[in-house]
Scaffold this active site. Structure first.
Site, mmCIF file in Angstrom:
data_model
loop_
_atom_site.group_PDB
_atom_site.id
_atom_site.type_symbol
_atom_site.label_atom_id
_atom_site.label_comp_id
_atom_site.label_asym_id
_atom_site.label_seq_id
_atom_site.Cartn_x
_atom_site.Cartn_y
_atom_site.Cartn_z
ATOM 1 N N HIS A 63 -7.226 -1.843 5.249
ATOM 2 C CA HIS A 63 -6.333 -1.007 6.054
ATOM 3 C C HIS A 63 -6.804 0.420 5.795
ATOM 4 C CE1 HIS A 63 -2.741 0.493 7.955
ATOM 5 N NE2 HIS A 63 -2.162 0.878 6.846
ATOM 6 N N HIS A 95 1.326 3.942 1.989
ATOM 7 C CA HIS A 95 1.775 4.754 3.131
ATOM 8 C C HIS A 95 3.283 4.934 3.084
ATOM 9 C CE1 HIS A 95 -2.127 3.798 5.491
ATOM 10 N NE2 HIS A 95 -2.264 4.829 4.690
ATOM 11 N N ASP A 145 0.284 -4.050 6.258
ATOM 12 C CA ASP A 145 -0.598 -3.388 7.215
ATOM 13 C C ASP A 145 -2.030 -3.855 6.978
ATOM 14 O OD1 ASP A 145 1.770 -2.120 7.615
ATOM 15 O OD2 ASP A 145 0.969 -0.083 7.536
ATOM 16 N N HIS A 181 0.855 -1.198 0.000
ATOM 17 C CA HIS A 181 0.000 0.000 0.000
ATOM 18 C C HIS A 181 0.885 1.240 0.000
ATOM 19 C CE1 HIS A 181 1.007 -0.398 4.206
ATOM 20 N NE2 HIS A 181 0.369 0.701 4.550
ATOM 21 N N ASP A 240 5.761 4.870 5.083
ATOM 22 C CA ASP A 240 6.723 3.941 5.701
ATOM 23 C C ASP A 240 6.926 2.680 4.857
ATOM 24 O OD1 ASP A 240 4.026 3.374 6.512
ATOM 25 O OD2 ASP A 240 4.757 2.087 8.129
ATOM 26 N N HIS A 241 6.184 2.561 3.728
ATOM 27 C CA HIS A 241 6.329 1.395 2.859
ATOM 28 C C HIS A 241 6.881 1.738 1.472
ATOM 29 C CE1 HIS A 241 4.053 -1.349 5.567
ATOM 30 N NE2 HIS A 241 3.730 -0.164 6.067
ATOM 31 N N HIS A 291 6.174 -5.371 11.367
ATOM 32 C CA HIS A 291 5.594 -4.047 11.576
ATOM 33 C C HIS A 291 5.412 -3.852 13.090
ATOM 34 C CE1 HIS A 291 2.891 -0.589 10.564
ATOM 35 N NE2 HIS A 291 3.587 -0.583 9.449
HETATM 36 ZN ZN LIG Z 1 3.008 0.734 7.890
HETATM 37 ZN ZN LIG Z 2 -0.152 1.626 6.455
#
Ligand SMILES: [Zn+2]
Ligand SMILES: [Zn+2]
Length: 306
Positions: free
Chosen positions: A141, A63, A212, A61, A65-66, A270
């Site tokens: 998510h 976000h 996530d 996805h 942090d990914h 995570h």
């Molecule tokens: Zn994340």
């Molecule tokens: Zn996320």
């Protein structure tokens, strides 16, 4: 057999011991980088797996942090790495953000250093060959277009060497022909069929990767009998309300999914700085004993249980 390497296992922000989310799944000649949090290229260097053939990236996805590590990775590829073609697979919303990162921030009008294909993911089969299938399935998510990935070796008839010995089939090309499903004629004129030397159909190894994730009731079927399941465990159950609010799971929820789905081994990732690793492990293992809280650079082989 699949090989799974965790490059980063931290939730949202890195910690002293954990980098941001990224992992590599290897199968025969194929390598898949799943997610690419900030700092991933350094994690690749430290892990020793190298950049070669690391040209297929699957994104769970969009976000930050990914995905933020994609900027640095592509910038590095432009300078010295011998990759000619990069595929980035993601849901449409994530892909839009990745497009902005690559073309708006990293390249800003410069020619891409390598051919970059941004490939939108839809539910179903993404790639397959004679040995394996990679498919995607929707995950709940925060935000749209979140996907999990299922790696499955295709079922096959195992070769029975003792039968081949009985029939006096010499090791080498004749056995290979039979494994590939063709009749062969032995030097003495005898015809052997594949059925003579192959056992009953046997399922292959299955590895399911979920990033996530906020709820598990829609994941039971896809996780059924997976030999390995990678999934997030961002919260502990005493903060289940927060987990719900932010679309994440507790270690308990992840373990319950593994138990209900009859999973072989559960890998939790995570991981939040809010908790000690031992607390996460304790909560999950009370429900599902075959569990590991993943650490950066840990490597695992995923094999069929029998
Ligand atoms: Zn994340
Ligand atoms: Zn996320």
């Amino acid at each position: 057999m699949f090989e799974l390497t965790f490059l980063g296992t931290s939730a949202s922000a890195p910690s002293v011991h954990r980098g941001l989310t990224s992992q590599v799944v290897s199968y025969r000649d194929h390598r898949f980088l799943i997610d690419c949090g900030e700092g991933t290229q350094r994690q690749i260097l430290i892990s020793g797996i190298g950049f070669r053939r690391l040209n297929r990236i699957l994104i769970t996805h969009g976000h930050l942090d990914h995905i933020l590590g994609l900027g640095g990775l592509i910038s590095t590829f432009s300078r010295w790495e011998a990759i000619e073609h990069l595929e980035i697979w993601a849901g449409p919303w994530a892909l839009e953000r990745i497009h902005d990162l690559i073309y708006g921030v990293v390249l800003r009008g410069a020619r891409p250093p390598v051919k970059i294909d941004l490939i939108p993911i839809e539910k179903g089969t993404l790639l397959e060959d004679n040995n394996y299938r990679l498919s995607a399935f929707p995950v709940s998510h925060r935000g749209p277009g979140v996907f999990g990935f299922s790696f499955e070796e295709l079922p096959r008839h195992p070769f029975l060497p003792e039968r081949a010995e009985e029939l006096q089939i010499p090791p080498g090309p004749l056995r290979k022909e039979l494994v590939e499903g063709r009749n062969v004629t032995l030097p003495d004129g005898q015809v052997v069929t594949p059925e003579d030397v192959l056992g009953p159909l046997r399922r292959g190894t299955k590895l399911v990767h979920i990033g996530d994730c906020g709820k598990t009731n829609n994941l039971l079927e896809v996780c059924q009998n997976a030999d390995g399941l990678v999934i997030e465990a961002t919260y502990l159950s005493y903060e289940a309300e927060l987990a719900h609010q932010f679309g994440h799971l507790t270690a308990q929820q992840a373990a319950e999914l593994a138990r209900l789905a009859g999973v072989g081994h559960l890998y939790l990732t995570h991981i939040s700085r809010r908790y000690r690793e031992s607390e996460v492990l304790e909560e999950a293992s009370a429900i599902f004993p075959n569990v590991t809280v993943a650490r950066d650079f840990a490597k695992y082989e995923i094999r069929r249980a029998d």
